[in-house]
Design a protein around this motif. Structure first.
Motif, PDB file in Angstrom:
ATOM      1  N   ARG A 135     -48.412  -6.364  21.831  1.00 29.67           N
ATOM      2  CA  ARG A 135     -49.444  -6.443  22.853  1.00 29.67           C
ATOM      3  C   ARG A 135     -49.314  -5.301  23.869  1.00 29.67           C
ATOM      4  N   GLY A 136     -48.313  -4.455  23.680  1.00 33.77           N
ATOM      5  CA  GLY A 136     -48.100  -3.350  24.599  1.00 33.77           C
ATOM      6  C   GLY A 136     -47.313  -3.719  25.838  1.00 33.77           C
ATOM      7  N   GLU A 137     -46.800  -4.937  25.891  1.00 33.24           N
ATOM      8  CA  GLU A 137     -46.091  -5.420  27.063  1.00 33.24           C
ATOM      9  C   GLU A 137     -44.629  -4.979  27.048  1.00 33.24           C
TER      10      GLU A 137
ATOM     11  N   THR B 247     -27.562   3.595  36.838  1.00 33.53           N
ATOM     12  CA  THR B 247     -28.913   4.094  36.560  1.00 33.53           C
ATOM     13  C   THR B 247     -29.399   4.960  37.716  1.00 33.53           C
ATOM     14  N   ALA B 248     -29.817   6.177  37.384  1.00 36.77           N
ATOM     15  CA  ALA B 248     -30.340   7.098  38.392  1.00 36.77           C
ATOM     16  C   ALA B 248     -31.840   6.941  38.557  1.00 36.77           C
ATOM     17  N   LEU B 249     -32.552   6.833  37.433  1.00 36.78           N
ATOM     18  CA  LEU B 249     -34.011   6.844  37.470  1.00 36.78           C
ATOM     19  C   LEU B 249     -34.591   6.007  36.343  1.00 36.78           C
ATOM     20  N   VAL B 250     -35.649   5.280  36.675  1.00 33.70           N
ATOM     21  CA  VAL B 250     -36.479   4.590  35.684  1.00 33.70           C
ATOM     22  C   VAL B 250     -37.863   5.212  35.744  1.00 33.70           C
ATOM     23  N   SER B 251     -38.426   5.560  34.580  1.00 32.38           N
ATOM     24  CA  SER B 251     -39.762   6.149  34.521  1.00 32.38           C
ATOM     25  C   SER B 251     -40.630   5.324  33.581  1.00 32.38           C
ATOM     26  N   VAL B 252     -41.627   4.658  34.143  1.00 32.27           N
ATOM     27  CA  VAL B 252     -42.558   3.848  33.349  1.00 32.27           C
ATOM     28  C   VAL B 252     -43.974   4.159  33.802  1.00 32.27           C
ATOM     29  N   MET B 253     -44.842   4.469  32.859  1.00 31.90           N
ATOM     30  CA  MET B 253     -46.207   4.860  33.182  1.00 31.90           C
ATOM     31  C   MET B 253     -46.994   3.710  33.802  1.00 31.90           C
ATOM     32  N   PHE B 254     -47.946   4.069  34.637  1.00 35.76           N
ATOM     33  CA  PHE B 254     -48.829   3.083  35.267  1.00 35.76           C
ATOM     34  C   PHE B 254     -49.721   2.454  34.204  1.00 35.76           C
ATOM     35  N   ALA B 255     -50.297   3.282  33.343  1.00 33.90           N
ATOM     36  CA  ALA B 255     -51.199   2.823  32.283  1.00 33.90           C
ATOM     37  C   ALA B 255     -51.021   3.711  31.069  1.00 33.90           C
TER      38      ALA B 255
ATOM     39  N   GLY C 251     -54.460   1.908  26.980  1.00 35.49           N
ATOM     40  CA  GLY C 251     -54.915   1.501  28.301  1.00 35.49           C
ATOM     41  C   GLY C 251     -54.079   0.411  28.935  1.00 35.49           C
ATOM     42  N   THR C 252     -53.011  -0.023  28.265  1.00 32.69           N
ATOM     43  CA  THR C 252     -52.178  -1.116  28.766  1.00 32.69           C
ATOM     44  C   THR C 252     -51.622  -0.788  30.152  1.00 32.69           C
ATOM     45  N   LEU C 253     -51.729  -1.759  31.069  1.00 34.00           N
ATOM     46  CA  LEU C 253     -51.195  -1.627  32.418  1.00 34.00           C
ATOM     47  C   LEU C 253     -49.810  -2.259  32.486  1.00 34.00           C
ATOM     48  N   PHE C 254     -48.883  -1.601  33.177  1.00 30.51           N
ATOM     49  CA  PHE C 254     -47.517  -2.098  33.268  1.00 30.51           C
ATOM     50  C   PHE C 254     -47.228  -2.646  34.665  1.00 30.51           C
TER      51      PHE C 254
ATOM     52  N   PRO D 124     -53.500  -6.888  29.998  1.00 35.05           N
ATOM     53  CA  PRO D 124     -54.186  -6.149  31.073  1.00 35.05           C
ATOM     54  C   PRO D 124     -54.334  -4.680  30.671  1.00 35.05           C
ATOM     55  N   ARG D 125     -55.554  -4.159  30.775  1.00 33.36           N
ATOM     56  CA  ARG D 125     -55.830  -2.780  30.340  1.00 33.36           C
ATOM     57  C   ARG D 125     -56.693  -2.053  31.353  1.00 33.36           C
ATOM     58  N   LEU D 126     -56.704  -0.734  31.243  1.00 29.61           N
ATOM     59  CA  LEU D 126     -57.686   0.059  31.964  1.00 29.61           C
ATOM     60  C   LEU D 126     -59.075  -0.374  31.516  1.00 29.61           C
TER      61      LEU D 126
END
Length: 401
Positions: A137-139, A153-161, A166-169, A301-303
């Motif tokens: 489901r892209g989750e 952990t120094a950095l976490v990078s996760v896209m907004f969408a 179009g999946t929203l995180f 949830p998607r764009l």
């Protein structure tokens, strides 16, 4: 929205047409040819353009002007954060022992290549990198995320969408979890700008990347949000521009255009609702009028503008080319005809089979897309799919993986 004669554009996640407000402003912006760093009369107008654009951009994303760093686009912004933070933790003086221990980095498995490859680069330099899985489901796999996050952990990078589905995180939630461990959080918000309202201070992220050409501006200009107090080493060393965070004479034309489109953010909620109605109408017609079609991440949830379709038994690249002949521009994750036999890494990471990924088509509409164009596209898609399935039944699969 580009429409000339019968040509309709349904690939807005790849890039957007330049809006009329920017086109009207470009001649005046081009007249400001001076160097913004010059202290004489030639630099005053360009400097004013940068100042006004910075204010407009900051207001558009809920930031302060000092937190905006202009870049050439999203890829540079992503690389600046990931590589710049790694370099900072490796070389900066006066770091605490805790900071020097932070050699672990995380990102989702479905990030843009600018993030994935930057993380792989850190891995080659000795950093420990974890790629957070997603389901069909892209989750995001939150259990994996929380169990692998640590005081190192120094950095976490996760896209907004996600740019393909179009999946929203859940960015705000993930940033809060990262901060509890003392880690910084970055989001690639390139696909979000212009499609959903963005308030970075409310999200609580430390860094965010944006690109103007995804929001009806010109290519070659974007910006990085760097929360006050979030340090990194400059990726481009030069004359000290952007408060020593990005060297090089500023792209006055592109930055000025960014300022113009940033003032249109008040329209986003209305446009998002408009696009959602068109996208839902399109998907409903496709599902009811074409057999064996699924919507990837359709229940998540998607764009509002994005639809990732799997049309069973039909090669995505062949569909793309057939639709192109009819005047419809779409995209696909497969790459059969380009010499690369591998299907979309994003779709594979979500658990789709190779065949499903090869049979995928991405449709992304824009602010100026009309109901008439959507209906015409569905009719064209029906014809293309019927013809290709008929050919496949007669001649067998035409795309060998």
């Amino acid at each position: 929205m580009i429409q000339t004669k019968a040509f309709c554009y349904f690939d807005h996640n790849a890039t957007t047409p330049v809006c009329k407000e920017v086109l009207e402003a470009l001649p005046e912006l081009a007249q400001a040819w001076g160097n913004p760093s010059s202290i004489h009369w030639g630099g005053r107008q360009p400097k004013n353009i940068l100042r006004d654009a910075r204010k407009a951009v900051a207001d558009a994303v809920g930031a302060s002007t000092l937190e905006i760093v202009f870049t050439s686009g999203g890829s540079e912004a992503n690389n600046t954060v990931i590589k710049g933070l790694f370099d900072y933790y490796q070389t900066a003086q006066f770091l605490t022992p805790e900071q020097r221990r932070r050699t672990h980095y995380m990102c989702s498995a479905v990030e843009h290549p600018a993030v994935i490859k930057a993380m792989e680069h850190l891995k080659s330099l000795g950093a420990r990198v974890d790629f957070i899985p997603v389901n069909r489901r892209g989750e995001i796999d939150m259990a994996f995320y929380e169990s692998h996050l640590s005081e190192e952990t120094a950095l976490v990078s996760v896209m907004f969408a996600n740019n393909e589905t179009g999946t929203l995180f859940p960015i705000k939630q993930m940033a809060e979890i990262a901060h509890k461990k003392g880690a910084l959080f970055h989001t690639d918000a390139v696909q979000a700008f212009g499609k959903v309202p963005v308030n970075l201070h409310e999200l609580g992220v430390d860094f965010a990347s944006f690109s103007g050409h995804k929001f009806y501006s010109v290519k070659g200009s974007g910006f990085l949000y760097s929360r006050k107090g979030s340090n990194f080493s400059s990726l481009i060393n030069g004359g000290g521009q952007e408060r020593h965070r990005r060297g090089g004479t500023e792209n006055t034309l592109g930055i000025g255009a960014l300022g113009v489109v940033a003032k249109r953010v008040a329209l986003i909620p209305e446009k998002a609702e408009q696009m959602a109605k068109l996208r839902d109408h399109m998907e409903a017609r496709i599902l009811s009028e074409i057999e064996e079609v699924t919507i990837t991440a359709g229940e998540s949830p998607r764009l509002s503008n994005t639809s990732s379709l799997v049309l069973k038994g039909v090669d995505g690249e062949t569909m793309l080319m057939s639709l192109d002949i009819k005047g419809y521009a779409v995209s696909t994750g497969a790459a059969c005809s380009s010499g690369n036999p591998e299907p979309s890494p994003v779709l594979l990471a979500m658990g789709l089979t190779r065949e499903e990924a090869q049979n995928s088509l991405r449709v992304s509409i824009g602010w100026e897309t009309t109901l008439e164009q959507v209906n015409a596209f569905v009719e064209a898609l029906k014809v293309v799919v019927a013809r290709l399935r008929s050919l496949q039944n007669d001649e067998g699969d035409s795309c060998h993986v």
